[in-house]
Scaffold this motif. Structure first.
Motif, short mmCIF file in Angstrom:
data_model
loop_
_atom_site.label_atom_id
_atom_site.label_comp_id
_atom_site.label_asym_id
_atom_site.label_seq_id
_atom_site.Cartn_x
_atom_site.Cartn_y
_atom_site.Cartn_z
N GLY A 32 47.31 40.24 49.92
CA GLY A 32 48.56 40.96 49.76
C GLY A 32 48.61 42.25 50.57
O GLY A 32 49.09 43.28 50.07
N THR A 33 48.13 42.19 51.81
CA THR A 33 48.09 43.38 52.64
C THR A 33 48.36 43.01 54.09
O THR A 33 48.67 41.85 54.40
N ALA A 34 48.25 43.99 54.99
CA ALA A 34 48.48 43.75 56.41
C ALA A 34 47.18 43.33 57.09
O ALA A 34 46.09 43.68 56.64
N ARG A 35 47.30 42.57 58.16
CA ARG A 35 46.12 42.09 58.89
C ARG A 35 45.27 43.25 59.38
O ARG A 35 44.04 43.16 59.41
N GLU A 36 45.92 44.36 59.76
CA GLU A 36 45.16 45.51 60.26
C GLU A 36 44.25 46.08 59.18
O GLU A 36 43.13 46.52 59.46
N MET A 37 44.71 46.05 57.93
CA MET A 37 43.88 46.54 56.82
C MET A 37 42.67 45.63 56.62
O MET A 37 41.57 46.11 56.30
N ILE A 38 42.85 44.35 56.81
CA ILE A 38 41.73 43.41 56.70
C ILE A 38 40.71 43.70 57.79
O ILE A 38 39.50 43.71 57.53
N GLY A 39 41.19 43.94 59.01
CA GLY A 39 40.28 44.25 60.11
C GLY A 39 39.44 45.48 59.83
O GLY A 39 38.21 45.48 60.05
N ARG A 40 40.07 46.53 59.31
CA ARG A 40 39.33 47.76 59.00
C ARG A 40 38.35 47.54 57.85
O ARG A 40 37.22 48.05 57.87
N SER A 41 38.76 46.76 56.87
CA SER A 41 37.90 46.50 55.72
C SER A 41 36.70 45.65 56.12
O SER A 41 35.58 45.85 55.61
N LEU A 42 36.89 44.71 57.02
CA LEU A 42 35.78 43.89 57.52
C LEU A 42 34.75 44.76 58.23
O LEU A 42 33.53 44.61 58.03
N PRO A 89 37.58 25.83 54.33
CA PRO A 89 38.35 25.99 55.56
C PRO A 89 38.08 27.37 56.18
O PRO A 89 37.79 28.33 55.47
N ARG A 90 38.13 27.43 57.49
CA ARG A 90 37.95 28.71 58.17
C ARG A 90 39.21 29.55 58.00
O ARG A 90 40.32 29.10 58.32
N LEU A 91 39.06 30.75 57.50
CA LEU A 91 40.20 31.63 57.27
C LEU A 91 40.35 32.61 58.43
O LEU A 91 39.38 33.22 58.87
N THR A 92 41.57 32.78 58.90
CA THR A 92 41.86 33.81 59.89
C THR A 92 42.07 35.13 59.16
O THR A 92 42.23 35.17 57.93
N GLN A 93 42.10 36.23 59.91
CA GLN A 93 42.38 37.52 59.29
C GLN A 93 43.79 37.53 58.70
O GLN A 93 44.03 38.18 57.68
N GLN A 94 44.71 36.78 59.32
CA GLN A 94 46.06 36.69 58.76
C GLN A 94 46.05 35.95 57.44
O GLN A 94 46.76 36.32 56.49
N ASP A 95 45.23 34.89 57.35
CA ASP A 95 45.08 34.17 56.07
C ASP A 95 44.56 35.11 54.99
O ASP A 95 45.08 35.14 53.86
N MET A 96 43.52 35.86 55.33
CA MET A 96 42.93 36.76 54.35
C MET A 96 43.92 37.85 53.94
O MET A 96 43.96 38.26 52.77
N ALA A 97 44.72 38.31 54.89
CA ALA A 97 45.74 39.31 54.56
C ALA A 97 46.76 38.73 53.60
O ALA A 97 47.20 39.40 52.65
N ALA A 98 47.15 37.46 53.83
CA ALA A 98 48.13 36.82 52.95
C ALA A 98 47.55 36.57 51.57
O ALA A 98 48.28 36.54 50.58
#
Length: 216
Positions: A181-191, A169-178
């Protein structure tokens, strides 16, 4: 019935059973279709049936009192969901939601108990499934407790990329954050950091793994 028997051959719970045995078991199976975003069961709900994912992807998650979501796992075709409450008699410890259109094959709790009695070979298979699940929970605790967000994200991307033969399934940044165990903004920076290192390439709404070794 043929489709269900073929599917049951792929389910770890029934490994080692012959086609005749699976044919009898298939008569106890019912089909349930859930559209994307649909709820399959809620956390703390009484478990009425054991479900096997026939197609699609199911998100298993917990939600805090503040509404924060933690994805425990994503079930794909061949995986089972709701095993633990079916076998221990307690409530569901997670909620389940369809990430895509999902076809489920269900088996009532009482029927599964009869199968364990009538087909002794199923019991060791079930123990193996539950042991694998316990290992997953320990691994999840390790990931959330000891690894950085970037490391957790790398694992999520590797798992999501699959073997190249399936369609995760295609994961959103919110999915990856969930999941991480972190915030979506942290996922964006890590990407962006992983892209700068050449491990991935961001292409609009797609994430392309360009260096699997770097992610590993």
């Amino acid at each position: 019935m043929a489709v269900q028997v073929d599917f049951l051959h792929t389910v770890p719970h029934f490994a080692g059973l012959g086609s005749d045995e699976l044919g009898l078991i298939s008569k106890l199976v019912f089909e349930r279709v859930v559209e994307r975003g649909g709820t399959i069961f809620l956390e703390c709900e009484t478990a009425e049936a054991l479900y096997f994912v026939g197609s699609g992807a199911v998100k298993l998650f917990k939600t805090s009192a503040e509404g924060k979501e933690q994805i425990i796992s994503i079930a794909r075709p061949g995986d089972s969901i709701n095993d633990i409450p079916v076998f221990d008699g307690g409530p569901s410890y997670v909620a389940a939601e369809a990430m895509t259109r999902v076809v489920l094959y269900g088996m009532k709790k009482a029927d599964m108990e009869n199968i364990l009695r009538d087909y002794p070979r199923v019991a060791p298979n079930v123990i193996g499934v539950l042991a694998k699940r316990a290992r997953h929970f320990v691994s999840l605790v390790e990931e959330l407790s000891f690894k950085s967000v970037r490391s957790r994200l790398a694992r999520i991307l590797l798992d999501s990329a699959g073997s190249g033969t399936d369609s995760p399934p295609r994961l959103t940044q919110q999915d990856m954050a969930a999941m991480a165990g972190t915030a979506r903004e942290m996922i964006g920076r890590s990407l962006k950091a992983l892209e700068e290192e050449g491990a991935i390439r961001l292409d609009r709404h797609r994430i392309i793994v360009t260096d699997r070794g770097a992610l590993e």
